[in-house]
Enzyme design. Structure first.
Site, mmCIF file in Angstrom:
data_model
loop_
_atom_site.group_PDB
_atom_site.id
_atom_site.type_symbol
_atom_site.label_atom_id
_atom_site.label_comp_id
_atom_site.label_asym_id
_atom_site.label_seq_id
_atom_site.Cartn_x
_atom_site.Cartn_y
_atom_site.Cartn_z
ATOM 1 N N ASN A 130 -13.943 1.349 -29.791
ATOM 2 C CA ASN A 130 -13.909 0.022 -30.405
ATOM 3 C C ASN A 130 -12.593 -0.081 -31.170
ATOM 4 O OD1 ASN A 130 -14.253 -2.309 -31.879
ATOM 5 N ND2 ASN A 130 -15.857 -1.463 -33.210
ATOM 6 N N LYS B 208 -11.273 -2.609 -32.632
ATOM 7 C CA LYS B 208 -11.289 -3.553 -33.768
ATOM 8 C C LYS B 208 -10.002 -4.398 -33.753
ATOM 9 C CE LYS B 208 -14.278 -0.366 -36.148
ATOM 10 N NZ LYS B 208 -14.859 0.112 -37.400
ATOM 11 N N HIS C 64 -21.910 -5.873 -34.240
ATOM 12 C CA HIS C 64 -21.272 -4.835 -35.043
ATOM 13 C C HIS C 64 -21.447 -5.152 -36.528
ATOM 14 C CE1 HIS C 64 -18.214 -2.287 -36.829
ATOM 15 N NE2 HIS C 64 -18.300 -1.554 -35.730
ATOM 16 N N GLU D 73 -19.517 -5.063 -38.940
ATOM 17 C CA GLU D 73 -18.434 -5.858 -39.533
ATOM 18 C C GLU D 73 -18.622 -7.338 -39.215
ATOM 19 O OE1 GLU D 73 -15.276 -3.506 -37.862
ATOM 20 O OE2 GLU D 73 -15.863 -1.853 -39.171
ATOM 21 N N GLU E 103 -25.169 2.598 -35.893
ATOM 22 C CA GLU E 103 -23.995 2.787 -36.734
ATOM 23 C C GLU E 103 -24.374 2.573 -38.189
ATOM 24 O OE1 GLU E 103 -20.161 2.323 -34.296
ATOM 25 O OE2 GLU E 103 -20.630 0.387 -35.197
ATOM 26 N N GLY F 76 -15.868 4.200 -40.743
ATOM 27 C CA GLY F 76 -14.516 4.203 -41.293
ATOM 28 C C GLY F 76 -14.408 4.893 -42.645
ATOM 29 N N SER G 136 -17.489 7.374 -37.921
ATOM 30 C CA SER G 136 -16.634 8.538 -38.193
ATOM 31 C C SER G 136 -16.841 9.685 -37.205
ATOM 32 C CB SER G 136 -16.812 9.018 -39.632
ATOM 33 O OG SER G 136 -16.452 7.990 -40.546
HETATM 34 P P1 PGA Z 1 -15.280 4.597 -37.069
HETATM 35 O O1 PGA Z 1 -15.855 3.185 -36.556
HETATM 36 O O2 PGA Z 1 -15.374 5.547 -35.910
HETATM 37 O O3 PGA Z 1 -13.874 4.308 -37.472
HETATM 38 O O4 PGA Z 1 -16.141 5.013 -38.222
HETATM 39 C C1 PGA Z 1 -16.961 3.110 -35.710
HETATM 40 C C2 PGA Z 1 -17.275 1.666 -35.390
HETATM 41 O O5 PGA Z 1 -17.222 0.826 -36.285
HETATM 42 O O6 PGA Z 1 -17.569 1.315 -34.229
#
Ligand code: PGA
Length: 251
Positions: A9, A11, A97, A99, A169, A175, A215
């Site tokens: 992903n 982003k 997601h 976000e 997630e 992140g 992560s």
């Molecule tokens: P990350 O993000 O691996 O940077 O923690 C995962 C995601 O949001 O899909």
């Protein structure tokens, strides 16, 4: 029995030129024999999709978008429909997601409508769910996750589940460098699979892939992916570097 899946992903990262270089590095790094045991998806920014679609044609790597609108078409300035995505063509879309839920107010109901649009246009869907830190500390994480799956996907037919992948997630792990332990992830994955059994049927529960995201790095992917109900990963930060993305695929 469930083929592993590693999905990147991206982003809101990379301009067209940097993104193209990254895609080329990923294409160069991923071997054909790896794609036999592990599916690989790339969820890129909208602006990159047409060029990426040409580059990935015949590569075995599936290209997807990170969002689509919940209506088929109309006066929604600045939005992108599932039909537009399918016509690029791309093969899939990432929906729900955290976000999108957090910054754009997407509810389970709206995400459910997006899922309908995606499926009607022949796209594969990765449906994301997961609790916040407050919800986990209040010990409501199992309820939260159950509601997200029921309200977003409870209306689907058995056949429609062929094109759905789930991604757990935990918001507190995205992140942040804080990964859920393999045991913490496994217990949510097992409960989600159980829920599919009661909500749809056992066959769907057994064959639906449930990814872990938050992560994931090359050094923790092996342990996470070794758990019985973790079928791969949704990768954010580590997907922006071809070597670490490749390292996770190898794991
Ligand atoms: P990350 O993000 O691996 O940077 O923690 C995962 C995601 O949001 O899909």
């Amino acid at each position: 029995m469930r083929k592993r899946l590693v999905a990147g992903n991206w982003k809101m990262n990379t301009n067209m030129q940097d993104g193209y270089r990254l895609l080329k590095d990923i294409l160069d790094g991923v071997r054909e024999n790896e794609l036999q045991s592990c599916d690989v998806h790339v969820y890129a920014p909208f602006t990159h999709l047409k060029v990426f679609s040409n580059s990935l044609n015949g590569s075995g790597i599936l290209l997807g978008a990170q969002n689509c609108h919940h209506e088929a078409s109309g006066a929604y300035t600045g939005e992108v429909s599932a039909e537009m995505l399918a016509s690029v063509p791309v093969g899939g879309v990432l929906l729900g997601h955290s976000e999108r839920r957090q910054y754009f107010g997407e509810t389970n109901e709206v995400v459910g409508q997006k899922v309908n649009q995606a499926l009607e246009n022949g796209l594969q869907v990765i449906y994301c769910f997961g609790e916040t830190l407050e919800e986990r500390e209040a010990n409501t994480h199992f309820d939260v996750v159950e509601r997200q799956i029921k309200e977003g996907l409870g209306h689907l037919t058995v056949e429609q589940w062929d094109n759905i992948t789930l991604a757990y997630e935990p918001v507190w792990a995205i992140g942040t460098g804080k990964t859920a332990t393999a045991e913490q992830a496994q217990e949510i994955h097992a409960s989600a699979r159980n829920l599919l059994g009661s909500m749809v049927n056992n066959e769907v529960a057994e064959k639906t892939r449930i990814l872990y995201g938050g992560s994931v790095k090359p050094n923790n992917a092996g342990e996470l992916f070794g758990m019985a109900d973790i079928d791969g990963g949704l990768i954010g930060g580590a997907a922006l570097n071809a070597d670490s993305f490749k390292g996770i695929i190898t794991a």
